[in-house]
Enzyme design. Structure first.
Site, mmCIF file in Angstrom:
data_model
loop_
_atom_site.group_PDB
_atom_site.id
_atom_site.type_symbol
_atom_site.label_atom_id
_atom_site.label_comp_id
_atom_site.label_asym_id
_atom_site.label_seq_id
_atom_site.Cartn_x
_atom_site.Cartn_y
_atom_site.Cartn_z
ATOM 1 N N HIS A 109 -2.080 72.928 5.803
ATOM 2 C CA HIS A 109 -0.933 72.051 5.382
ATOM 3 C C HIS A 109 -1.445 70.700 5.562
ATOM 4 C CE1 HIS A 109 2.907 70.884 4.423
ATOM 5 N NE2 HIS A 109 3.588 71.771 5.112
ATOM 6 N N GLY B 68 9.073 78.383 -4.490
ATOM 7 C CA GLY B 68 9.685 78.210 -3.083
ATOM 8 C C GLY B 68 11.005 79.164 -3.056
ATOM 9 N N ARG B 69 12.099 78.172 -3.279
ATOM 10 C CA ARG B 69 13.506 78.792 -2.970
ATOM 11 C C ARG B 69 13.903 79.710 -4.069
ATOM 12 N NH1 ARG B 69 16.110 72.760 -3.210
ATOM 13 N NH2 ARG B 69 14.213 72.837 -4.611
ATOM 14 N N THR C 245 9.523 77.378 5.648
ATOM 15 C CA THR C 245 9.841 77.355 6.762
ATOM 16 C C THR C 245 11.517 78.489 7.019
ATOM 17 O OG1 THR C 245 8.904 75.454 7.569
ATOM 18 C CG2 THR C 245 10.801 76.280 8.817
ATOM 19 N N TYR D 58 3.089 65.471 6.964
ATOM 20 C CA TYR D 58 2.790 66.068 8.561
ATOM 21 C C TYR D 58 1.034 65.251 8.608
ATOM 22 C CZ TYR D 58 6.543 68.990 7.587
ATOM 23 O OH TYR D 58 8.042 69.363 7.603
ATOM 24 N N ALA E 183 0.074 68.366 3.377
ATOM 25 C CA ALA E 183 1.136 67.752 2.559
ATOM 26 C C ALA E 183 2.343 67.158 3.414
ATOM 27 C CB ALA E 183 1.693 68.814 1.738
#
Length: 362
Positions: free
Chosen positions: A172, A315-316, A25, A177, A174
């Protein structure tokens, strides 16, 4: 055993390598959840990933509670996604849309609507809203009519993803949510066909998967889980039994690949002491298994060598290194990410991270 740089087929999608870009996100869409041209630049920069999983993308206004996050419920959003997907394809990449309903983790400051969940519960901590951090309101428990409507929203979003040109979709499931809220007994307090026994708590997930498969195709539909530990107040009394049963259901449905976010005790984001569920899932799920959380090139290759994973999502590291695949190949140093620009608008900390050759030429 394969290396990170070997190709792999995940359903109908052929990947040139096994280094995936995890969903991230970033908050660069408009308030109407329409993707922007800047997003096309960002994703195209990272097209050397074996597969890009898009940032979490709302299936409806009700389900989207993150400021400036994109959606896939309107014609304008579909048109906004088209140049993003085209830019990735022109750069030789592949991209799937991650479909998102945040459930009780939606704040009405962002959505303008009441939040909904499996049961009437309240999430802990605070929501990120247009007016700063605010406590989550108590969600109302979904009726059977609500469930039918939301499954329809997933179906429509998958249809829109196909129209926008995505190579597939990832659901999604995971991070606490809505699907997670239905699956886990800590947040699902229902006593009807969608609550109680594990088989019932998995019913909503199955409904969503089948609805999405009907639009995107069985071989282009995947899902993401975070099977170990508490996530945003969402947990289960027996995660091993729950997620192993979920993997068995996915096997029956023909799901071609499954991504698992599995942090450990030393993870930098939501660490947990719970043992990973992936070895148990590997025994009952014959599709491709993608693992995520705090990997580097060495530890990622080790998971492939062990036969637990078929690919690893980053990810990051991808956030700060558009050329992450090449950096891992060369064992080159990585750019550091800047937390303050994770969710800010504009190119800073988004499309301005340097590539390796730019740094070497400087």
């Amino acid at each position: 055993m394969p290396t990170l740089f070997d190709p792999v087929e995940m359903g109908a999608i052929k990947l040139p390598n096994r280094i995936l870009m995890a969903p991230l996100t970033r908050g660069r869409a408009t308030k109407d959840a329409v993707p922007t041209p800047l997003m096309a630049d960002y994703y195209a920069q990272r097209a050397t990933a074996g597969l890009i999983i898009s940032e979490a993308t709302g299936i409806s206004r009700e389900g989207l509670g993150w400021p400036y996050a994109p959606g896939l419920w309107s014609d304008a959003q579909v048109e906004g996604w088209k140049p993003v997907v085209e830019a990735v394809h022109r750069a030789g990449g592949r991209i799937v849309a991650q479909l998102w309903h945040m459930g009780r983790l939606v704040h009405d400051n962002v959505s303008g609507m009441r939040n909904i969940s499996a049961s009437a519960t309240q999430a802990p901590d605070y929501a990120h809203t247009y007016e700063g951090k605010q406590a989550y309101p108590t969600a109302y428990g979904a009726t059977l009519a609500d469930i039918e409507r939301i499954v329809g929203d997933y179906s429509a979003a998958a249809r829109n993803a196909v129209a926008a040109g995505f190579d597939g979709v990832q659901i999604h499931g995971a991070n606490g949510y809505l699907i997670d809220q239905f699956m886990r007994d800590g947040t699902n307090l229902r006593d009807d066909d969608y609550g109680g026994a594990i088989a019932n708590r998995l019913r909503f997930m199955r409904d969503v998967v089948m609805a999405v498969q009907a639009e995107a195709g069985v071989q282009r539909t995947a899902i993401r889980f975070s099977p170990n530990g508490d996530v945003q107040g969402c947990n289960d009394s027996d995660n091993f039994a729950l997620f192993t049963a979920a993997a068995i259901e996915l096997e029956k449905l023909g799901v071609p690949w499954l991504e698992l976010r599995e942090p450990g005790p030393h993870s930098t984001f939501r660490a947990t002491d719970e043992a990973p569920v992936s070895p148990a899932i590997r025994k009952v799920f014959s599709g491709k298994l993608v693992l995520n959380s705090d990997y580097d090139g060495t530890s990622a290759q080790a998971k492939l060598d062990d036969g637990i994973a078929d690919a690893i999502s980053f990810g990051r590291p991808f956030l700060a290194n558009p050329d992450l695949v090449e950096r891992i190949r060369q064992d080159a140093p990585l750019n550091e990410w800047h937390v303050k620009t994770f969710y800010s608008q504009g190119p800073e900390g988004y499309t301005d991270y340097p590539r390796l050759e730019e740094q070497e030429a400087a």
